[in-house]
Design a protein around this motif. Structure first.
Motif, short mmCIF file in Angstrom:
data_model
loop_
_atom_site.label_atom_id
_atom_site.label_comp_id
_atom_site.label_asym_id
_atom_site.label_seq_id
_atom_site.Cartn_x
_atom_site.Cartn_y
_atom_site.Cartn_z
N LEU A 18 0.84 -1.20 0.00
CA LEU A 18 0.00 0.00 0.00
C LEU A 18 0.87 1.25 0.00
O LEU A 18 0.60 2.21 -0.73
N ILE A 19 1.93 1.25 0.78
CA ILE A 19 2.83 2.39 0.82
C ILE A 19 3.50 2.57 -0.54
O ILE A 19 3.65 3.70 -1.02
N ASN A 20 3.87 1.48 -1.18
CA ASN A 20 4.49 1.56 -2.50
C ASN A 20 3.55 2.17 -3.53
O ASN A 20 3.95 3.00 -4.35
N VAL A 22 0.98 4.21 -2.95
CA VAL A 22 0.79 5.63 -2.64
C VAL A 22 2.01 6.44 -3.07
O VAL A 22 1.89 7.53 -3.63
N PHE A 23 3.19 5.90 -2.86
CA PHE A 23 4.41 6.59 -3.27
C PHE A 23 4.47 6.75 -4.79
O PHE A 23 4.82 7.81 -5.30
N LEU A 24 4.12 5.71 -5.53
CA LEU A 24 4.12 5.79 -6.98
C LEU A 24 3.09 6.81 -7.50
O LEU A 24 3.34 7.53 -8.46
N MET A 25 1.94 6.88 -6.84
CA MET A 25 0.93 7.87 -7.23
C MET A 25 1.45 9.28 -6.97
O MET A 25 1.23 10.20 -7.77
N LEU A 26 2.13 9.46 -5.86
CA LEU A 26 2.70 10.77 -5.54
C LEU A 26 3.72 11.19 -6.60
O LEU A 26 3.68 12.33 -7.09
N ILE A 27 4.59 10.29 -6.98
CA ILE A 27 5.57 10.59 -8.01
C ILE A 27 4.88 10.92 -9.34
O ILE A 27 5.25 11.87 -10.04
N PHE A 28 3.85 10.16 -9.69
CA PHE A 28 3.12 10.41 -10.94
C PHE A 28 2.53 11.82 -10.96
O PHE A 28 2.68 12.55 -11.94
#
Length: 134
Positions: A18-20, A22-28
């Motif tokens: 889940l953290i991964n 969310v992190f990928l969405m933030l980068i996107f």
């Protein structure tokens, strides 16, 4: 007699995936926000309630004093039309321009600029404004 204490191990949900995500969405979203050119520093857009507003990349900027800016420098309507036609040589019809007026620009300057762009060969001129928060 001693009793043995048994502890049940509680199965927790795996949070690392889940953290991964969310992190990928933030980068996107950070990358997507950087794709458009920044606007002029002292530009204040007009407010409207249009929820479909997306700032275009090659918009014309009408400053407070009536000065027309295109791609970071002063421009006149005829030069803008000629530049855009040269950028897309196969597209003779359907030239659509977006005009971003400063909030402090006079209404007659906005209308005169739009009329000059139409007279120079633009098929449509859209006035882009900022959505008002409610």
């Amino acid at each position: 007699m001693r009793r043995r204490l048994t502890t049940k191990r509680i199965q927790s949900e795996p949070t690392l995936p889940l953290i991964n995500i969310v992190f990928l969405m933030l980068i996107f979203f950070l990358v997507a926000a950087q794709l458009s050119r920044p606007l002029e520093g002292d530009l204040q857009l007009v407010h409207t309630d249009d929820p479909e507003l997306i700032p275009p990349p090659d918009a014309l900027i009408l400053m407070q004093d009536g000065q027309l800016m295109f791609r970071g420098s002063e421009a006149v309507a005829e030069d803008v039309i000629a530049t855009l036609r040269a950028d897309a040589p196969g597209q003779e019809a359907g030239l659509t321009l977006r005009l971003l007026p400063d909030q402090r620009a006079k209404a007659h300057d906005v209308m005169d600029t739009a009329a000059a762009l139409r007279g120079a060969g633009a098929d449509a001129v859209f006035i882009v404004t900022q959505r008002a928060l409610k």
